[in-house]
Design an enzyme around this catalytic site. Structure first.
Site, PDB file in Angstrom:
ATOM      1  N   ALA A 104      -7.861  32.105 -69.733  1.00 36.00           N
ATOM      2  CA  ALA A 104      -8.634  30.912 -69.554  1.00 36.00           C
ATOM      3  C   ALA A 104      -9.044  30.645 -68.021  1.00 36.00           C
ATOM      4  O   ALA A 104      -8.584  31.008 -67.203  1.00 36.00           O
ATOM      5  CB  ALA A 104      -7.484  29.725 -69.733  1.00 36.00           C
ATOM      6  N   ASN A 159       3.048  41.196 -65.041  1.00 37.21           N
ATOM      7  CA  ASN A 159       2.900  40.166 -63.828  1.00 37.21           C
ATOM      8  C   ASN A 159       3.112  40.785 -62.656  1.00 37.21           C
ATOM      9  O   ASN A 159       2.326  40.701 -61.584  1.00 37.21           O
ATOM     10  CB  ASN A 159       3.540  38.812 -63.876  1.00 37.21           C
ATOM     11  N   LYS A 176       6.665  40.804 -70.211  1.00 31.89           N
ATOM     12  CA  LYS A 176       5.583  39.865 -69.649  1.00 31.89           C
ATOM     13  C   LYS A 176       5.843  39.785 -67.931  1.00 31.89           C
ATOM     14  O   LYS A 176       4.953  40.054 -67.125  1.00 31.89           O
ATOM     15  CB  LYS A 176       5.642  38.593 -70.132  1.00 31.89           C
ATOM     16  N   GLY A 186      -3.663  22.598 -66.638  1.00 30.07           N
ATOM     17  CA  GLY A 186      -4.844  23.413 -65.985  1.00 30.07           C
ATOM     18  C   GLY A 186      -5.621  24.147 -66.940  1.00 30.07           C
ATOM     19  O   GLY A 186      -5.937  23.889 -68.013  1.00 30.07           O
TER      20      GLY A 186
HETATM   21  O1  KPL Z   1      -0.734  36.441 -66.632  1.00 30.75           O
HETATM   22  C1  KPL Z   1      -1.662  36.867 -66.149  1.00 30.75           C
HETATM   23  C2  KPL Z   1      -1.955  36.304 -64.847  1.00 30.75           C
HETATM   24  O2  KPL Z   1      -3.079  36.475 -64.426  1.00 30.75           O
HETATM   25  O3  KPL Z   1      -1.109  35.487 -64.373  1.00 30.75           O
HETATM   26  C3  KPL Z   1      -2.066  38.221 -66.396  1.00 30.75           C
HETATM   27  C4  KPL Z   1      -1.475  38.760 -67.847  1.00 30.75           C
HETATM   28  C5  KPL Z   1      -1.848  39.329 -65.406  1.00 30.75           C
HETATM   29  C6  KPL Z   1      -3.692  38.227 -66.929  1.00 30.75           C
HETATM   30  O4  KPL Z   1      -4.331  38.022 -65.961  1.00 30.75           O
END
Ligand code: KPL
Length: 298
Positions: free
Chosen positions: A121, A181, A177, A9
């Site tokens: 991205a 999130n 991480k 993606g």
């Molecule tokens: O991993 C992300 C996501 O959007 O899933 C972050 C780190 C919050 C960046 O937008």
């Protein structure tokens, strides 16, 4: 190095496209994106300017490579593992949200590495993705420590010009991480705010508390993550990606299933097992699941 990127993606195409500058890359994703890449190559614009011609497939079964990088949505992990199990890989490395690696370890013989990617991205059009932020890739053994496989993967990413850290503390980084999130994704999706305003505005305390709760769960399962480090991480990532929409925000505005189970489910399930109270993550998770249920997405 031969690399297969499973789940091309936006992030998978960006990482795969950057890797294709130095390596033999196969992307596995969906049409019409894959078809367009086969016809015209892959174009990355925004904060990177790249045009490459990786192989682009819609079926990732029965392939072989030195490395498989997994970038599917977390809820597609089992399907990815089933497809990869039909092929041969020396190592697999997840760059997904949520704690997915244990499911890859259960399904695959290859060395499973944990990874995180802080590149931004966005899918622009078939055959084209936009790099909305140059970040870094962190890769390392799932249980921490050092491994030759992680060193090889780190060197391959660096050779392709990707800022890469080979880390010996992946257990802490994975929960950090997860805290990022938990702090950003649900609050930004519910408030419909970009990542920066999510932390700077009235939703900010909800985001910080979700990150603290995640750190508490990390400690309960034996992972060393302080509340301060989790809050610092969520504030730093929100500042670095201030103008971006989180993936959950994108999913909600586009009417798609979210990664609620892999993020809030991962926190709440572990909290329940350790009799910890995580009311903020529980509430965010219930609201997002309620939205998915009302739209027939779960
Ligand atoms: O991993 C992300 C996501 O959007 O899933 C972050 C780190 C919050 C960046 O937008």
């Amino acid at each position: 190095m031969e690399v297969l990127v499973y789940g091309a993606g936006a992030l998978g195409s960006l990482v795969g496209g950057l890797l294709a500058r130095a390596h033999d890359v196969t992307l596995v994703g969906r049409d019409p994106h894959m078809r367009r890449i086969r016809e015209d190559g892959l174009r990355i614009d925004g904060e990177a300017d790249v045009r490459v011609t990786p192989r682009a497939l819609t079926d990732g079964r029965h392939r072989a490579a030195d490395l498989a990088v997994i970038t599917t949505k977390a809820y597609d992990t089992d399907a990815a593992a089933r497809a990869l199990a039909t092929g041969e890989y020396d190592a697999v490395c997840s760059l997904q949200n949520g704690l997915t690696e244990e499911r890859l370890v259960a399904a695959l013989d290859a060395t499973a590495l944990a990874g995180t990617a802080s590149y931004g991205a966005r899918f622009a059009a078939p055959g084209r993705v936009t790099c909305t932020g140059v970040g870094e890739v962190v890769v390392g053994p799932l249980s921490g420590g050092e491994s030759p496989a992680a060193d090889r993967v780190g060197a391959a990413f660096e050779a392709a010009g990707i800022e890469t850290v080979v880390a010996d503390d992946m257990p802490t980084r994975r929960f950090e991480k997860l805290a990022v999130n938990a702090g950003i994704n649900g609050p930004s999706a519910l408030a419909r705010t970009e990542n920066g305003p999510t932390l700077d505005g009235p939703a900010g305390e909800v985001a910080r508390e979700a990150a603290r709760e995640t750190a508490g769960v990390a400690r309960a399962v034996g992972v060393d993550l302080t509340d301060d480090r989790a809050v610092d991480a969520v504030e730093r990532v929100a500042a670095d990606t201030a103008a971006n929409r989180s993936s959950m925000h994108e999913d909600v505005v586009n009417g798609r299933r979210t990664e609620v189970d892999a993020i809030y489910g991962a926190v709440v399930d572990r909290a329940d097992r350790h009799e910890l109270s995580v009311p903020t993550c529980r509430t965010i998770g219930s609201l997002i699941r309620g939205w998915e249920a009302a739209r027939g997405l779960r």
